[in-house]
Every structure is written in C-alpha cells, then in structure tokens.
Design an enzyme around this catalytic site. Sequence first.
Site, PDB file in Angstrom:
ATOM      1  N   LYS A  76     -14.528  -2.043  10.320  1.00  0.00           N
ATOM      2  CA  LYS A  76     -13.512  -2.110  11.333  1.00  0.00           C
ATOM      3  C   LYS A  76     -13.371  -1.085  12.218  1.00  0.00           C
ATOM      4  O   LYS A  76     -13.093  -1.058  13.445  1.00  0.00           O
ATOM      5  CB  LYS A  76     -12.210  -2.322  10.339  1.00  0.00           C
ATOM      6  CG  LYS A  76     -10.954  -2.382  11.434  1.00  0.00           C
ATOM      7  CD  LYS A  76      -9.484  -2.079  10.461  1.00  0.00           C
ATOM      8  CE  LYS A  76      -8.549  -1.790  11.402  1.00  0.00           C
ATOM      9  NZ  LYS A  76      -7.256  -1.353  10.982  1.00  0.00           N
ATOM     10  N   LYS A 118      -9.171   9.346  15.924  1.00  0.00           N
ATOM     11  CA  LYS A 118      -9.602   8.530  14.956  1.00  0.00           C
ATOM     12  C   LYS A 118     -10.984   7.744  15.023  1.00  0.00           C
ATOM     13  O   LYS A 118     -11.571   7.996  14.219  1.00  0.00           O
ATOM     14  CB  LYS A 118      -8.258   7.405  14.559  1.00  0.00           C
ATOM     15  CG  LYS A 118      -8.641   6.289  13.638  1.00  0.00           C
ATOM     16  CD  LYS A 118      -8.468   7.106  12.324  1.00  0.00           C
ATOM     17  CE  LYS A 118      -8.849   6.260  11.177  1.00  0.00           C
ATOM     18  NZ  LYS A 118      -8.785   6.872   9.686  1.00  0.00           N
ATOM     19  N   THR A 160      -4.358   1.922  12.193  1.00  0.00           N
ATOM     20  CA  THR A 160      -5.804   2.247  12.905  1.00  0.00           C
ATOM     21  C   THR A 160      -5.817   0.826  13.687  1.00  0.00           C
ATOM     22  O   THR A 160      -6.296  -0.205  13.298  1.00  0.00           O
ATOM     23  CB  THR A 160      -6.871   2.330  12.182  1.00  0.00           C
ATOM     24  OG1 THR A 160      -6.769   3.691  11.210  1.00  0.00           O
ATOM     25  CG2 THR A 160      -7.995   2.608  12.715  1.00  0.00           C
TER      26      THR A 160
HETATM   27  P1  NAD Z   1      -3.481  -3.415   3.368  1.00  0.00           P
HETATM   28  O1  NAD Z   1      -4.072  -4.788   3.855  1.00  0.00           O
HETATM   29  O2  NAD Z   1      -3.196  -2.953   1.911  1.00  0.00           O
HETATM   30  O3  NAD Z   1      -1.548  -3.311   3.891  1.00  0.00           O
HETATM   31  C1  NAD Z   1      -1.344  -3.713   5.079  1.00  0.00           C
HETATM   32  C2  NAD Z   1       0.299  -4.370   4.863  1.00  0.00           C
HETATM   33  O4  NAD Z   1       0.718  -5.037   5.831  1.00  0.00           O
HETATM   34  C3  NAD Z   1      -0.103  -5.559   3.660  1.00  0.00           C
HETATM   35  O5  NAD Z   1       0.882  -5.323   2.491  1.00  0.00           O
HETATM   36  C4  NAD Z   1       0.568  -6.777   4.421  1.00  0.00           C
HETATM   37  O6  NAD Z   1       1.312  -7.683   3.549  1.00  0.00           O
HETATM   38  C5  NAD Z   1       1.392  -6.217   5.719  1.00  0.00           C
HETATM   39  N1  NAD Z   1       1.493  -7.179   6.659  1.00  0.00           N
HETATM   40  C6  NAD Z   1       0.526  -7.830   7.276  1.00  0.00           C
HETATM   41  N2  NAD Z   1       1.180  -8.501   8.320  1.00  0.00           N
HETATM   42  C7  NAD Z   1       2.612  -8.075   8.348  1.00  0.00           C
HETATM   43  C8  NAD Z   1       3.793  -8.440   9.322  1.00  0.00           C
HETATM   44  N3  NAD Z   1       3.523  -9.200  10.356  1.00  0.00           N
HETATM   45  N4  NAD Z   1       4.895  -7.872   8.898  1.00  0.00           N
HETATM   46  C9  NAD Z   1       5.020  -7.035   7.905  1.00  0.00           C
HETATM   47  N5  NAD Z   1       3.870  -6.804   7.166  1.00  0.00           N
HETATM   48  C10 NAD Z   1       2.674  -7.270   7.213  1.00  0.00           C
HETATM   49  O7  NAD Z   1      -3.980  -2.249   4.367  1.00  0.00           O
HETATM   50  P2  NAD Z   1      -4.057  -0.459   4.392  1.00  0.00           P
HETATM   51  O8  NAD Z   1      -5.363  -0.134   3.459  1.00  0.00           O
HETATM   52  O9  NAD Z   1      -2.788  -0.232   3.709  1.00  0.00           O
HETATM   53  O10 NAD Z   1      -4.456  -0.217   5.810  1.00  0.00           O
HETATM   54  C11 NAD Z   1      -3.224  -0.099   6.671  1.00  0.00           C
HETATM   55  C12 NAD Z   1      -3.726   0.604   8.020  1.00  0.00           C
HETATM   56  O11 NAD Z   1      -4.161   1.836   7.553  1.00  0.00           O
HETATM   57  C13 NAD Z   1      -4.821  -0.288   8.570  1.00  0.00           C
HETATM   58  O12 NAD Z   1      -4.558  -0.284  10.061  1.00  0.00           O
HETATM   59  C14 NAD Z   1      -5.962   0.720   8.174  1.00  0.00           C
HETATM   60  O13 NAD Z   1      -7.177   0.524   9.006  1.00  0.00           O
HETATM   61  C15 NAD Z   1      -5.234   2.012   8.165  1.00  0.00           C
HETATM   62  N6  NAD Z   1      -6.051   3.100   7.115  1.00  0.00           N
HETATM   63  C16 NAD Z   1      -6.482   2.629   5.835  1.00  0.00           C
HETATM   64  C17 NAD Z   1      -6.872   3.430   5.199  1.00  0.00           C
HETATM   65  C18 NAD Z   1      -7.444   3.181   3.782  1.00  0.00           C
HETATM   66  O14 NAD Z   1      -8.086   3.950   2.970  1.00  0.00           O
HETATM   67  N7  NAD Z   1      -6.990   2.012   3.228  1.00  0.00           N
HETATM   68  C19 NAD Z   1      -7.235   4.675   5.582  1.00  0.00           C
HETATM   69  C20 NAD Z   1      -6.893   5.163   6.822  1.00  0.00           C
HETATM   70  C21 NAD Z   1      -6.499   4.255   7.461  1.00  0.00           C
END
Ligand code: NAD
Length: 289
Positions: free
Chosen positions: A243, A168, A93
């Site tokens: 966010k 979204k 997102t």
């Molecule tokens: P998270 O923080 O658990 O996971 C993000 C991952 O990205 C981490 O493991 C981190 O180490 C990795 N990362 C960061 N920088 C990096 C890089 N340069 N190279 C490789 N890996 C890297 O976050 P999440 O909850 O999995 O969310 C991910 C996306 O999904 C976000 O954009 C969030 O807004 C979206 N989202 C989350 C949810 C939810 O319920 N958690 C729901 C819908 C959408």
Amino acid sequence: MKIAFIGLGNMGGGMAANLAKAGHEVHAFDLSAEALAKAGENGCSPFTTVPEAVAGVDAVVTMLPNGGIVKAVYTNDVIGKAPKGALFLDCSTIDLATAREVAALAVEAGYEMADAPVSGGIAAANGGTLTFMVGASDATFEKAKAVLEPMAKAVIHAGDVGAGQVAKMCNNMLLAIHMIGTCEALALAEKAGLDPQKFYEISSKSTGYCWSLNDYTPAPGIGAASPADNDYAGGFASALMLKDLRLAMEGAATAGATVPMGEHAKAIYEAFVADGGGNKDFGAIFTTL
Ligand code: NAD
C-alpha cells in the site's frame, strides 16, 4: 481537552486509549461495534455517529484505511459538524493529493488541519511510542503537538500541509528498498558459502549496516530478533508495505521524480502479495530468494 477519535483499528485503538489515559475526554467512533466496545473498555466514550462524536470537541483525530475514506469522513461528517476553529489531525497513511485537498477544504470552512502520519507499528501505537511526521503551518503544528504527545516518542514538524505524507512515503520507499537489499545480501552470502551469521556480524559493522540488517534481520535465527524468528507472523504486513509503495509511486509520478528502485520494490511486493504473502511480515521476501 475534548477529542473525537475516528478509526479504532489495530493502530487507532491503542492511540485513542493513550489519549484517554492522558486525561483527555475521548469521543470514539468506528464502524466496527467490536472496536467501539473495546475503546469503551479503554476509557473512551463510544459514539454511534461521527457528527455526534465531533460535536463540541476541540480536536478530531482520524486513523483510517485510505484517502477515499478519509475524504468521505471529513467532507460528509466532520466539516460543518465540529465546532469552528477545531483542530483536525489525520494520522492515516494516504495519498498526498487527498491530504492536501481535504486540508484545503477544512481551512476554507474555518478549521485548522494537519497531516500527521506515523512510523511505528501496532506495538508503538499501544505503547504510546509512535513517531509523528506533521505537515502543518507553525501555529497549527504547536497545537497539534500537544494533542499528539501522549501517543508519541517523537513529534516532528516536517513542513507545510502534505509534508508529513511526503516524509512517510519517502521513508517507507527507502525501507522497502533496504529490506529487499538486506534479504538479497543474506541469501547471497549463504549460497556463496559464507555463514549468514558471520555476514551479519561483519556487515552490521561495515558500510552495509542499515535498520533492516542491524535491527530487524529478516533471516530466521540470524542477527537481531525479528518476525523472521516467528515464521514472519506479526510485524509489518507485506500488504501494508505494498500500500505504502503504491502511494509513493503515485507521489513520484505527480512530482515527476525518477524512482527505479522504488518501482522495482513495488513489483517485488506486488508479486509476493499476489502469491498469498500479504499477511506475512515484509521481511519474508527473504523466503522468495
Ligand atoms: P485497521 O484496518 O486495523 O483499522 C482501520 C479502522 O477504521 C477499522 O477499525 C475500520 O472499522 C475503521 N473504519 C473504516 N472506515 C471507517 C469509517 N468510514 N468510519 C469510521 N471508521 C472506519 O488499520 P490500521 O492498521 O489501524 O491502519 C490505520 C492507518 O494507519 C492506515 O492508513 C495504515 O496505513 C496506517 N499505518 C498502519 C500501520 C500498521 O502497522 N498497522 C503502521 C503505520 C501506519
């Protein structure tokens, strides 16, 4: 198919595992060694750099925290490193401007790209029941659908590049607004002398019905089961809702749209997160009323 998956966090970890389960060869990468090791246990092949992970793949899927990181990963390590013609799917997102900019850079360099953000939380990511809203040309959408289906309950073509992020931000702005409204109505019912369970029974079958009230009732012990019944643990964190509201307000400013309720919802979540509620489910606004 050979698919590189970058960003194996709360959401990406389960999504990559579902692609591997569907028989794809998944080249996994994350900055976290722990996340990478877990992906290895779940049938993915761990890689230690992005360029190595994307070498020779048919598609690259990213699930990263924000637009700045998405842009850096694509421009530094994916564009020019993945084979020409590969399909890029960013499921993070992120802000609309970055989504469109990165897609334009990818297309200019000979790739296809779609924005494909998701609805559904960690349980849906693990269970392969996410809803994907996809911004892409018709031809790119058809290819994207085949990659996304093992992770999905629904894959919907929203429109051209960027339309997935628009869907979204509009969906989550609406969700925040009706969640706050639901919390206010439940609190008012109780304070004015109506049993909140009775209010739930009436309004969930009247014109007040909405997902927040009917399916995710934010008052403990009332109506549908939700994180409210578990002290607002788990669910969709208020910090993530904030966010998404910030992205929606940015999008509204760029589009010249007037969104007074969205602005107010953002201010309410900002105050709640500043007060230490960031990890609580977004229904915990009920506790502030
Ligand atoms: P998270 O923080 O658990 O996971 C993000 C991952 O990205 C981490 O493991 C981190 O180490 C990795 N990362 C960061 N920088 C990096 C890089 N340069 N190279 C490789 N890996 C890297 O976050 P999440 O909850 O999995 O969310 C991910 C996306 O999904 C976000 O954009 C969030 O807004 C979206 N989202 C989350 C949810 C939810 O319920 N958690 C729901 C819908 C959408």
